[in-house]
Scaffold this motif. Sequence first.
Motif, mmCIF file in Angstrom:
data_model
loop_
_atom_site.group_PDB
_atom_site.id
_atom_site.type_symbol
_atom_site.label_atom_id
_atom_site.label_comp_id
_atom_site.label_asym_id
_atom_site.label_seq_id
_atom_site.Cartn_x
_atom_site.Cartn_y
_atom_site.Cartn_z
ATOM 1 N N SER A 30 -26.391 -109.860 45.058
ATOM 2 C CA SER A 30 -25.083 -109.230 44.848
ATOM 3 C C SER A 30 -25.249 -107.842 44.243
ATOM 4 C CB SER A 30 -24.234 -110.113 43.934
ATOM 5 O OG SER A 30 -23.089 -109.447 43.518
ATOM 6 N N HIS A 31 -26.108 -107.731 43.248
ATOM 7 C CA HIS A 31 -26.352 -106.447 42.587
ATOM 8 C C HIS A 31 -26.953 -105.440 43.574
ATOM 9 C CE1 HIS A 31 -26.952 -103.829 39.179
ATOM 10 N NE2 HIS A 31 -28.217 -103.664 39.532
ATOM 11 N N THR A 32 -27.867 -105.890 44.424
ATOM 12 C CA THR A 32 -28.481 -105.010 45.414
ATOM 13 C C THR A 32 -27.448 -104.498 46.413
ATOM 14 O OG1 THR A 32 -30.589 -106.154 45.202
ATOM 15 C CG2 THR A 32 -30.261 -104.880 47.214
ATOM 16 N N ARG A 33 -26.538 -105.362 46.859
ATOM 17 C CA ARG A 33 -25.488 -104.917 47.782
ATOM 18 C C ARG A 33 -24.575 -103.891 47.114
ATOM 19 N NH1 ARG A 33 -25.539 -110.593 49.221
ATOM 20 N NH2 ARG A 33 -23.802 -110.951 47.785
ATOM 21 N N ASP A 34 -24.236 -104.098 45.834
ATOM 22 C CA ASP A 34 -23.401 -103.127 45.124
ATOM 23 C C ASP A 34 -24.113 -101.786 44.960
ATOM 24 O OD1 ASP A 34 -21.137 -104.665 44.900
ATOM 25 O OD2 ASP A 34 -21.471 -105.228 42.802
ATOM 26 N N ILE A 35 -25.394 -101.812 44.678
ATOM 27 C CA ILE A 35 -26.142 -100.557 44.561
ATOM 28 C C ILE A 35 -26.139 -99.821 45.895
ATOM 29 C CG2 ILE A 35 -28.485 -99.628 44.283
ATOM 30 C CD1 ILE A 35 -28.849 -101.634 41.990
ATOM 31 N N THR A 36 -26.272 -100.561 46.996
ATOM 32 C CA THR A 36 -26.214 -99.944 48.325
ATOM 33 C C THR A 36 -24.845 -99.303 48.555
ATOM 34 O OG1 THR A 36 -27.805 -101.534 49.198
ATOM 35 C CG2 THR A 36 -26.421 -100.393 50.804
ATOM 36 N N ARG A 37 -23.781 -100.009 48.202
ATOM 37 C CA ARG A 37 -22.429 -99.461 48.379
ATOM 38 C C ARG A 37 -22.236 -98.193 47.545
ATOM 39 N NH1 ARG A 37 -21.277 -105.273 47.571
ATOM 40 N NH2 ARG A 37 -21.036 -106.136 49.659
ATOM 41 N N LEU A 38 -22.688 -98.221 46.298
ATOM 42 C CA LEU A 38 -22.553 -97.042 45.431
ATOM 43 C C LEU A 38 -23.380 -95.881 45.955
ATOM 44 C CD1 LEU A 38 -22.601 -98.839 41.966
ATOM 45 C CD2 LEU A 38 -20.668 -97.594 42.975
ATOM 46 N N ALA A 39 -24.581 -96.149 46.450
ATOM 47 C CA ALA A 39 -25.416 -95.082 47.020
ATOM 48 C C ALA A 39 -24.739 -94.494 48.258
ATOM 49 C CB ALA A 39 -26.802 -95.624 47.365
ATOM 50 N N ASN A 40 -24.126 -95.340 49.076
ATOM 51 C CA ASN A 40 -23.427 -94.849 50.270
ATOM 52 C C ASN A 40 -22.287 -93.905 49.905
ATOM 53 O OD1 ASN A 40 -25.081 -96.414 51.898
ATOM 54 N ND2 ASN A 40 -23.545 -97.984 52.286
ATOM 55 N N VAL A 41 -21.439 -94.299 48.954
ATOM 56 C CA VAL A 41 -20.301 -93.436 48.614
ATOM 57 C C VAL A 41 -20.761 -92.161 47.911
ATOM 58 C CG1 VAL A 41 -18.558 -95.258 48.648
ATOM 59 C CG2 VAL A 41 -19.689 -94.718 46.514
ATOM 60 N N ARG A 42 -21.849 -92.218 47.160
ATOM 61 C CA ARG A 42 -22.387 -90.999 46.542
ATOM 62 C C ARG A 42 -22.912 -90.038 47.614
ATOM 63 N NH1 ARG A 42 -21.114 -89.251 41.604
ATOM 64 N NH2 ARG A 42 -22.691 -89.826 40.129
ATOM 65 N N GLU A 43 -23.568 -90.591 48.641
ATOM 66 C CA GLU A 43 -24.056 -89.758 49.742
ATOM 67 C C GLU A 43 -22.883 -89.104 50.464
ATOM 68 O OE1 GLU A 43 -27.172 -90.087 53.460
ATOM 69 O OE2 GLU A 43 -26.109 -91.898 52.848
ATOM 70 N N MET A 44 -21.802 -89.868 50.662
ATOM 71 C CA MET A 44 -20.609 -89.313 51.288
ATOM 72 C C MET A 44 -20.001 -88.221 50.420
ATOM 73 S SD MET A 44 -18.673 -92.624 52.801
ATOM 74 C CE MET A 44 -19.662 -94.069 53.015
ATOM 75 N N GLN A 45 -19.977 -88.441 49.116
ATOM 76 C CA GLN A 45 -19.426 -87.434 48.206
ATOM 77 C C GLN A 45 -20.195 -86.123 48.330
ATOM 78 O OE1 GLN A 45 -20.086 -88.045 43.991
ATOM 79 N NE2 GLN A 45 -18.168 -86.981 43.468
ATOM 80 N N MET A 46 -21.519 -86.197 48.384
ATOM 81 C CA MET A 46 -22.323 -84.981 48.537
ATOM 82 C C MET A 46 -22.027 -84.299 49.871
ATOM 83 S SD MET A 46 -25.985 -85.868 46.760
ATOM 84 C CE MET A 46 -26.298 -87.359 47.665
ATOM 85 N N ALA A 47 -21.878 -85.085 50.947
ATOM 86 C CA ALA A 47 -21.563 -84.509 52.253
ATOM 87 C C ALA A 47 -20.194 -83.838 52.233
ATOM 88 C CB ALA A 47 -21.617 -85.592 53.325
#
Length: 161
Positions: A30-47
């Motif tokens: 569960s924690h790994t999936r949440d980290i993936t989701r947070l990394a995805n939205v951070r990458e989108m924020q940078m884009a």
Amino acid sequence: MTRTAEMLIIGAIIGVIGLISGYAVLSARSHTRDITRLANVREMQMAFELYFQGHSSYPISAEPIALGQALTACLSQDGFSGPCPTNGPTPYLQLVTAPPTAGLGGEVSCSDVSDVYCYSGSEDAFRIEFELEGGNATLGVASGVNCLTQDGFSAGVCAAL
């Protein structure tokens, strides 16, 4: 103590250890999936910030759209589109990913799709609404619906633009 009683005690101890380790594995997933989701939205924020620097505006979408779907798979000079073209300028985000859906409760939906990243944007602001299985106090996000804006993370539903 009889041999049968000793075997029952050993079996109970092994069972308790198995339950504890099983819970730890599920929690780690569960924690790994949440980290993936947070990394995805951070990458989108940078884009989105790079897009803003090039256009003096965020990609405009008055209605929330589901990111990572067939029509929002790429963020290029022209905004969101299907797959990025192989020739032409480098896109801001080659692949807009969809979140891992395992463990989500369907609390975030847009464009008739649930368990997605929902984006809305105007010239000077953007919102990404997303769901997490667990919270992260350091980032200020909670279990359930969360929001990422140009100003950062917040727990709860995104405010309207």
